[in-house]
Design a protein around this motif. Structure first.
Motif, PDB file in Angstrom:
ATOM      1  N   LEU A  90       0.934  -1.135  -0.093  1.00 57.73           N
ATOM      2  CA  LEU A  90       0.034  -0.102  -0.162  1.00 57.73           C
ATOM      3  C   LEU A  90       0.844   1.321   0.052  1.00 57.73           C
ATOM      4  O   LEU A  90       1.273   1.904   0.979  1.00 57.73           O
ATOM      5  CB  LEU A  90      -0.900  -0.100   1.094  1.00 57.73           C
ATOM      6  CG  LEU A  90      -2.301  -0.443   1.136  1.00 57.73           C
ATOM      7  CD1 LEU A  90      -3.194  -0.569   2.479  1.00 57.73           C
ATOM      8  CD2 LEU A  90      -3.078   0.238   0.094  1.00 57.73           C
ATOM      9  N   SER A 147      -2.996   4.477  -1.237  1.00 65.98           N
ATOM     10  CA  SER A 147      -3.716   4.769   0.019  1.00 65.98           C
ATOM     11  C   SER A 147      -4.620   6.002  -0.063  1.00 65.98           C
ATOM     12  O   SER A 147      -5.618   6.099   0.447  1.00 65.98           O
ATOM     13  CB  SER A 147      -2.713   4.996   1.347  1.00 65.98           C
ATOM     14  OG  SER A 147      -1.975   3.983   1.487  1.00 65.98           O
ATOM     15  N   GLN A 157      -1.753   6.303   4.578  1.00 64.11           N
ATOM     16  CA  GLN A 157      -2.406   5.177   5.203  1.00 64.11           C
ATOM     17  C   GLN A 157      -3.419   5.485   6.380  1.00 64.11           C
ATOM     18  O   GLN A 157      -4.249   4.965   6.666  1.00 64.11           O
ATOM     19  CB  GLN A 157      -1.169   4.039   5.834  1.00 64.11           C
ATOM     20  CG  GLN A 157      -0.580   3.335   4.300  1.00 64.11           C
ATOM     21  CD  GLN A 157       0.347   2.196   5.096  1.00 64.11           C
ATOM     22  OE1 GLN A 157       0.458   1.947   5.883  1.00 64.11           O
ATOM     23  NE2 GLN A 157       0.657   1.346   4.026  1.00 64.11           N
ATOM     24  N   GLU A 217      -1.203  -2.769   8.024  1.00 63.91           N
ATOM     25  CA  GLU A 217      -1.696  -2.618   6.473  1.00 63.91           C
ATOM     26  C   GLU A 217      -3.169  -3.283   6.564  1.00 63.91           C
ATOM     27  O   GLU A 217      -4.106  -3.200   5.909  1.00 63.91           O
ATOM     28  CB  GLU A 217      -0.862  -3.110   5.184  1.00 63.91           C
ATOM     29  CG  GLU A 217      -0.116  -2.203   4.812  1.00 63.91           C
ATOM     30  CD  GLU A 217       0.812  -2.457   3.497  1.00 63.91           C
ATOM     31  OE1 GLU A 217      -0.119  -3.465   2.958  1.00 63.91           O
ATOM     32  OE2 GLU A 217       1.593  -1.849   2.875  1.00 63.91           O
ATOM     33  N   VAL A 249      -5.748  -1.204   7.679  1.00 64.84           N
ATOM     34  CA  VAL A 249      -6.266  -0.307   6.685  1.00 64.84           C
ATOM     35  C   VAL A 249      -7.150  -0.870   5.789  1.00 64.84           C
ATOM     36  O   VAL A 249      -8.091  -0.238   5.065  1.00 64.84           O
ATOM     37  CB  VAL A 249      -4.937   0.050   5.663  1.00 64.84           C
ATOM     38  CG1 VAL A 249      -5.262   1.153   4.475  1.00 64.84           C
ATOM     39  CG2 VAL A 249      -3.760   1.000   6.588  1.00 64.84           C
TER      40      VAL A 249
END
Length: 475
Positions: free
Chosen positions: A318, A323, A367, A393, A396
């Motif tokens: 990412l 993001s 992020q 991540e 996210v």
């Protein structure tokens, strides 16, 4: 093989005892009598697998979603072939997750009670805290206040706290000669007062139907009880989710079966999201959003079984741009009230610290922006972990801590802070800061390896189940 083992409950001998000596139906036979058809989604069937206090999975409790008289229901059913349906900490967690789903989706709850109550040696892990056993009864009261129906069948022993479960339901059926309700059974009465009393006299079906009024319907057999519950549900006047029959195309037929190949061969590396999405979307059609920007994240619109969804899928690490794109797309779906479907295969994190740079800081900020967008998007969210679920991540991409409505894993999924395969087992030569020796690092790597498997995750109810890739659309 694991799912086949789970479906046998406490094993063949326990089932024979349950069905022949105790004259009761196996829990899965009970569900067949209740459900409209075979379309039953069992939730977290591997919960309890290899945990220290359970030598058989499920810990005496089966949960799932299915239809009765056209009404979607959440089921919580004790499996008395597993230690008499005794409730272990993982069983409490499983019950609470089923109630959370019922609350979130306003689904009718059906309880099939057949349990010896709480496992006393572990009472400190299932009784005193906020999210322990008592929360089940709290949730029952809250759901009643929210006008979410709850019905119960007393189809076995209901002892101690378990006796409140059917008593707090809106309507309860008790089965003659099989169902019993009491706070303390005949052995404790004998110990406390010296009196001999039968289970029937102390808390049987006739007592609770005629004297105490704890139950609302008397059934002379299990079959009659489930017919009664079907009739009760048909009179609830409750169908909060009217469904239209939506015609839809299947993905290209020859492609769907290939998902098992892709999950084994692609998801160990950066997954080719387009290859997988073409096997999951109706007609293999996908309208990509910002296709040429932040290409390590794929976003766009498609249909699954006729339902429009916004797709967010990893295609690598990412990055900053990915993001920002994800944040934009998630907010767009929130504005348009379009459910979000996350396909998570986050980039592995190494155990070594990364250098702080401007690019790293910008990525961190982007992020964080996407994380906030995902948390605040007021639409249904479903997450499928098709590969790695690593570090920040995973948050996210709507991991468990971000409360997706449902989260499922493919069998190859890995859930961990770091990828143990990228973890060095040998200290670098001349590294004066390294305090652990080679054997300690090797032990840590082995521990991380064990704890990151999909089955370790599902055994602890960190997800709603491990599913086969080719069943993803159906689930």
């Amino acid at each position: 093989e694991l799912l086949e083992m789970v479906s046998k409950g406490g094993g063949e001998n326990a089932i024979l005892r349950h069905t022949q000596r105790n004259k009761k139906l196996f829990v899965r036979e009970r569900l067949k009598l209740l459900l409209d058809d075979e379309s039953f989604l069992e939730l977290s069937p591997l919960a309890g697998l290899s945990l220290p206090y359970g030598d058989v999975p499920a810990a005496g409790c089966l949960t799932g979603i299915g239809k009765i008289c056209g009404v979607w229901c959440v089921f919580t059913a004790n499996d008395a072939t597993v230690k008499g349906g005794t409730i272990y900490p993982i069983g409490v967690k499983k019950q609470l997750r089923a109630q959370e789903i019922a609350l979130q989706n306003r689904l009718c709850s059906v309880y099939l009670a057949d349990s010896g109550g709480a496992f006393l040696p572990l009472q400190s892990e299932l009784f005193p805290d906020k999210l322990h056993g008592g929360r089940v009864f709290y949730n029952e009261a809250i759901m009643s206040a929210m006008r979410i129906p709850q019905v119960a069948v007393v189809c076995g022993s209901c002892v101690a706290g378990g006796a409140y479960l059917p008593t707090m339901a809106e309507e309860a059926v008790i089965i003659d000669k099989i169902g019993t309700l009491f706070l303390a059974g005949p052995p404790l009465v004998k110990a406390a007062t010296g009196e001999d009393v039968s289970p029937e006299d102390l808390g049987g079906a006739r007592l609770h139907s005629k004297v105490s009024g704890c139950t609302d319907h008397f059934a002379s057999s299990e079959k009659e009880a489930y017919e009664c519950i079907r009739n009760v549900i048909s009179t609830l006047n409750y169908d909060p989710l009217p469904e239209e029959v939506v015609e839809h195309d299947s993905p290209l037929a020859y492609l769907l079966a290939e998902l098992s190949y892709f999950h084994l061969n692609f998801c160990s590396k950066d997954c080719i999201s387009s290859q997988i999405l073409s096997r999951l979307m109706d007609g293999s059609r996908f309208q990509e959003f910002k296709a040429n920007y932040g290409t390590t994240l794929v976003t766009g619109f498609g249909h699954v079984e006729g339902h429009l969804v916004g797709v967010v899928a990893n295609n690598g690490e990412l990055s900053h741009d990915a993001s920002l794109k994800g944040s934009h797309f998630v907010q767009l779906c929130g504005q348009r009230s379009i459910p979000l479907l996350f396909f998570q295969n986050t980039a592995p994190h190494t155990a070594q610290p990364t250098s702080i740079s401007q690019a790293h800081s910008n990525k961190l900020k982007a992020q964080a922006s996407m994380m906030a967008a995902v948390a605040c998007a007021a639409v249904p969210k479903i997450t499928i972990v098709i590969g790695g679920c690593y570090g920040n991540e995973s948050y996210v991409m709507c991991g468990r801590s971000f409360s997706p409505n449902f989260l499922f894993l493919w069998p190859n999924a890995r859930v961990a802070l770091v990828d143990s395969r990228h973890f060095s087992t040998v200290p670098q030569a001349g590294d004066s800061d390294c305090t652990g020796d080679e054997s300690e690092l090797k032990h840590l790597k082995e521990k991380l390896e064990e704890e990151s498997s999909a089955f370790y995750s599902s055994a602890r109810l960190w997800d709603d189940g491990v599913i086969l890739p080719q069943n993803t659309r159906k689930v």
